[in-house]
Write a protein that holds these residues in place. Structure first.
Motif, PDB file in Angstrom:
ATOM      1  N   LEU A 103     -47.841  37.147  13.289  1.00 15.72           N
ATOM      2  CA  LEU A 103     -48.806  36.532  12.380  1.00 15.72           C
ATOM      3  C   LEU A 103     -48.101  35.765  11.269  1.00 15.72           C
ATOM      4  O   LEU A 103     -48.509  34.661  10.907  1.00 15.72           O
ATOM      5  CB  LEU A 103     -49.727  37.599  11.778  1.00 15.72           C
ATOM      6  N   GLU A 104     -47.034  36.340  10.747  1.00 19.60           N
ATOM      7  CA  GLU A 104     -46.292  35.702   9.662  1.00 19.60           C
ATOM      8  C   GLU A 104     -45.693  34.372  10.107  1.00 19.60           C
ATOM      9  O   GLU A 104     -45.855  33.351   9.433  1.00 19.60           O
ATOM     10  CB  GLU A 104     -45.176  36.644   9.201  1.00 19.60           C
ATOM     11  N   GLN A 105     -45.007  34.357  11.229  1.00 14.05           N
ATOM     12  CA  GLN A 105     -44.375  33.125  11.700  1.00 14.05           C
ATOM     13  C   GLN A 105     -45.419  32.121  12.183  1.00 14.05           C
ATOM     14  O   GLN A 105     -45.279  30.922  11.971  1.00 14.05           O
ATOM     15  CB  GLN A 105     -43.357  33.419  12.799  1.00 14.05           C
ATOM     16  N   GLY A 106     -46.469  32.597  12.809  1.00 12.29           N
ATOM     17  CA  GLY A 106     -47.563  31.714  13.222  1.00 12.29           C
ATOM     18  C   GLY A 106     -48.234  31.063  12.036  1.00 12.29           C
ATOM     19  O   GLY A 106     -48.739  29.940  12.127  1.00 12.29           O
ATOM     20  N   GLY A 107     -48.211  31.739  10.894  1.00 10.52           N
ATOM     21  CA  GLY A 107     -48.825  31.218   9.690  1.00 10.52           C
ATOM     22  C   GLY A 107     -48.167  29.956   9.152  1.00 10.52           C
ATOM     23  O   GLY A 107     -48.785  29.198   8.407  1.00 10.52           O
ATOM     24  N   PHE A 108     -46.917  29.698   9.555  1.00  9.15           N
ATOM     25  CA  PHE A 108     -46.253  28.489   9.077  1.00  9.15           C
ATOM     26  C   PHE A 108     -46.877  27.220   9.653  1.00  9.15           C
ATOM     27  O   PHE A 108     -46.716  26.150   9.096  1.00  9.15           O
ATOM     28  CB  PHE A 108     -44.750  28.538   9.395  1.00  9.15           C
ATOM     29  N   ASP A 109     -47.583  27.347  10.760  1.00 14.08           N
ATOM     30  CA  ASP A 109     -48.244  26.188  11.361  1.00 14.08           C
ATOM     31  C   ASP A 109     -49.764  26.237  11.143  1.00 14.08           C
ATOM     32  O   ASP A 109     -50.495  25.462  11.730  1.00 14.08           O
ATOM     33  CB  ASP A 109     -47.936  26.128  12.867  1.00 14.08           C
ATOM     34  N   ASP A 110     -50.216  27.123  10.300  1.00 13.16           N
ATOM     35  CA  ASP A 110     -51.643  27.343  10.079  1.00 13.16           C
ATOM     36  C   ASP A 110     -52.093  26.540   8.859  1.00 13.16           C
ATOM     37  O   ASP A 110     -51.990  26.996   7.723  1.00 13.16           O
ATOM     38  CB  ASP A 110     -51.883  28.844   9.869  1.00 13.16           C
ATOM     39  N   TYR A 111     -52.585  25.336   9.090  1.00 10.35           N
ATOM     40  CA  TYR A 111     -52.966  24.428   8.010  1.00 10.35           C
ATOM     41  C   TYR A 111     -53.971  25.084   7.079  1.00 10.35           C
ATOM     42  O   TYR A 111     -55.031  25.547   7.513  1.00 10.35           O
ATOM     43  CB  TYR A 111     -53.538  23.130   8.590  1.00 10.35           C
ATOM     44  N   ASN A 112     -53.624  25.138   5.785  1.00  8.20           N
ATOM     45  CA  ASN A 112     -54.473  25.759   4.752  1.00  8.20           C
ATOM     46  C   ASN A 112     -54.825  27.211   5.069  1.00  8.20           C
ATOM     47  O   ASN A 112     -55.879  27.694   4.660  1.00  8.20           O
ATOM     48  CB  ASN A 112     -55.742  24.953   4.513  1.00  8.20           C
ATOM     49  N   GLN A 113     -53.991  27.873   5.845  1.00  4.43           N
ATOM     50  CA  GLN A 113     -54.194  29.270   6.239  1.00  4.43           C
ATOM     51  C   GLN A 113     -55.550  29.482   6.916  1.00  4.43           C
ATOM     52  O   GLN A 113     -56.171  30.543   6.797  1.00  4.43           O
ATOM     53  CB  GLN A 113     -54.052  30.229   5.036  1.00  4.43           C
ATOM     54  N   GLU A 114     -55.995  28.472   7.652  1.00  2.83           N
ATOM     55  CA  GLU A 114     -57.328  28.532   8.264  1.00  2.83           C
ATOM     56  C   GLU A 114     -57.508  29.750   9.167  1.00  2.83           C
ATOM     57  O   GLU A 114     -58.481  30.492   9.022  1.00  2.83           O
ATOM     58  CB  GLU A 114     -57.600  27.250   9.057  1.00  2.83           C
ATOM     59  N   ASN A 115     -56.583  29.950  10.103  1.00  5.01           N
ATOM     60  CA  ASN A 115     -56.727  31.082  11.020  1.00  5.01           C
ATOM     61  C   ASN A 115     -56.497  32.416  10.320  1.00  5.01           C
ATOM     62  O   ASN A 115     -57.178  33.402  10.621  1.00  5.01           O
ATOM     63  CB  ASN A 115     -55.797  30.920  12.221  1.00  5.01           C
ATOM     64  N   LEU A 116     -55.557  32.448   9.386  1.00  2.00           N
ATOM     65  CA  LEU A 116     -55.338  33.677   8.616  1.00  2.00           C
ATOM     66  C   LEU A 116     -56.597  34.046   7.835  1.00  2.00           C
ATOM     67  O   LEU A 116     -57.017  35.210   7.833  1.00  2.00           O
ATOM     68  CB  LEU A 116     -54.157  33.506   7.661  1.00  2.00           C
ATOM     69  N   CYS A 117     -57.207  33.069   7.197  1.00  2.00           N
ATOM     70  CA  CYS A 117     -58.409  33.331   6.391  1.00  2.00           C
ATOM     71  C   CYS A 117     -59.589  33.744   7.261  1.00  2.00           C
ATOM     72  O   CYS A 117     -60.332  34.672   6.912  1.00  2.00           O
ATOM     73  CB  CYS A 117     -58.763  32.118   5.539  1.00  2.00           C
ATOM     74  N   LEU A 118     -59.757  33.075   8.383  1.00  2.00           N
ATOM     75  CA  LEU A 118     -60.858  33.457   9.272  1.00  2.00           C
ATOM     76  C   LEU A 118     -60.637  34.858   9.839  1.00  2.00           C
ATOM     77  O   LEU A 118     -61.583  35.643   9.954  1.00  2.00           O
ATOM     78  CB  LEU A 118     -61.022  32.424  10.399  1.00  2.00           C
ATOM     79  N   ALA A 119     -59.386  35.186  10.163  1.00  2.00           N
ATOM     80  CA  ALA A 119     -59.083  36.533  10.649  1.00  2.00           C
ATOM     81  C   ALA A 119     -59.376  37.562   9.565  1.00  2.00           C
ATOM     82  O   ALA A 119     -59.998  38.604   9.834  1.00  2.00           O
ATOM     83  CB  ALA A 119     -57.632  36.620  11.105  1.00  2.00           C
ATOM     84  N   ALA A 120     -58.947  37.293   8.330  1.00  2.00           N
ATOM     85  CA  ALA A 120     -59.198  38.220   7.222  1.00  2.00           C
ATOM     86  C   ALA A 120     -60.697  38.377   6.987  1.00  2.00           C
ATOM     87  O   ALA A 120     -61.203  39.497   6.848  1.00  2.00           O
ATOM     88  CB  ALA A 120     -58.508  37.733   5.956  1.00  2.00           C
ATOM     89  N   CYS A 121     -61.410  37.263   6.959  1.00  2.00           N
ATOM     90  CA  CYS A 121     -62.855  37.298   6.744  1.00  2.00           C
ATOM     91  C   CYS A 121     -63.547  38.105   7.845  1.00  2.00           C
ATOM     92  O   CYS A 121     -64.431  38.919   7.572  1.00  2.00           O
ATOM     93  CB  CYS A 121     -63.396  35.871   6.694  1.00  2.00           C
ATOM     94  N   GLY A 122     -63.128  37.893   9.068  1.00  2.00           N
ATOM     95  CA  GLY A 122     -63.697  38.644  10.196  1.00  2.00           C
ATOM     96  C   GLY A 122     -63.412  40.131  10.105  1.00  2.00           C
ATOM     97  O   GLY A 122     -64.269  40.964  10.405  1.00  2.00           O
ATOM     98  N   ARG A 123     -62.208  40.475   9.668  1.00  2.00           N
ATOM     99  CA  ARG A 123     -61.854  41.892   9.512  1.00  2.00           C
ATOM    100  C   ARG A 123     -62.675  42.540   8.397  1.00  2.00           C
ATOM    101  O   ARG A 123     -63.115  43.684   8.523  1.00  2.00           O
ATOM    102  CB  ARG A 123     -60.366  42.055   9.257  1.00  2.00           C
TER     103      ARG A 123
END
Length: 161
Positions: A103-123
C-alpha cells in the motif's frame, strides 16, 4: 453519514499512537489533542493535526465505495506491473510482500491519494455499519490496516505540502 465519518477519528486514545507516531521521524510532535468544541484536532507546530483534520474532512466528503478492497488492489497492481514486484493475489489476499509495504509503495502513484482515501473511507463505513463508532472501537486487524492507510496518506500529503 458524512459527519460520522469525520468524527470517527475524534476522541481516540489509539489514533495518534497508531498513525502519527509512525511519522514522528518527520514531524516530531506526533501526539494529537482533540478539541471537542470544534470537533477537530488542535493544530500545533510540527504536528500532523492540520493534515489529519483535512484528511478527515476529505474522507467525510467522499462517497464510500462498495468494495474498498478494489481501491487497495489498484495500489497493489501498480506495484506488480510498474515496480515489477513478484506479488500475486490469492483469494482475497496479496502474497509475496508485506501488505502495508504494498500500500505504501503503491501510494506513490496514487494521484491525490485517491485510492488510499477511498479505501480509508470504505473501511470507516464498514466499521460504522458494524456499530464501531470510533477508531478505538474497530476490530484490531481492521484498525491496524486503517491506521496504516491513514499514515500513508498523511505521509504523501506531508511530502507534497
Amino acid at each position: 453519514m458524512n459527519e460520522r465519518i469525520k468524527e470517527f477519528f475524534g476522541r481516540s486514545n489509539m489514533f495518534d499512537e497508531m498513525v502519527t507516531l509512525q511519522l514522528s521521524h518527520i514531524r516530531g510532535n506526533w501526539e494529537l489533542t482533540w478539541k471537542d468544541s470544534e470537533k477537530k484536532y488542535e493544530p500545533e507546530e510540527n504536528s500532523y493535526a492540520e493534515l489529519v483534520n483535512e484528511l478527515a474532512i476529505d474522507l467525510a466528503n467522499l462517497e464510500p465505495p462498495l468494495k474498498y478492497h478494489d481501491n487497495e488492489d489498484r495500489l497493489a497492481e501498480y506495484c506488480k506491473s510498474s515496480l515489477k514486484w513478484k506479488i500475486q493475489k490469492i483469494g482475497n489476499r496479496w502474497e509475496g510482500s508485506d501488505y502495508v509495504s504494498i500500500l505504501e509503495q503503491g501510494g506513490f502513484d496514487d494521484y491525490n491519494q485517491e485510492n488510499l482515501c477511498l479505501a480509508a473511507c470504505g473501511r470507516v463505513k464498514a466499521a460504522l455499519k458494524r456499530g464501531q463508532l470510533n477508531f478505538d472501537d474497530m476490530e484490531e486487524s481492521h484498525r491496524k490496516i486503517l491506521a496504516n492507510v491513514m499514515a500513508i496518506a498523511l505521509y504523501h500529503r506531508g511530502i507534497n505540502a
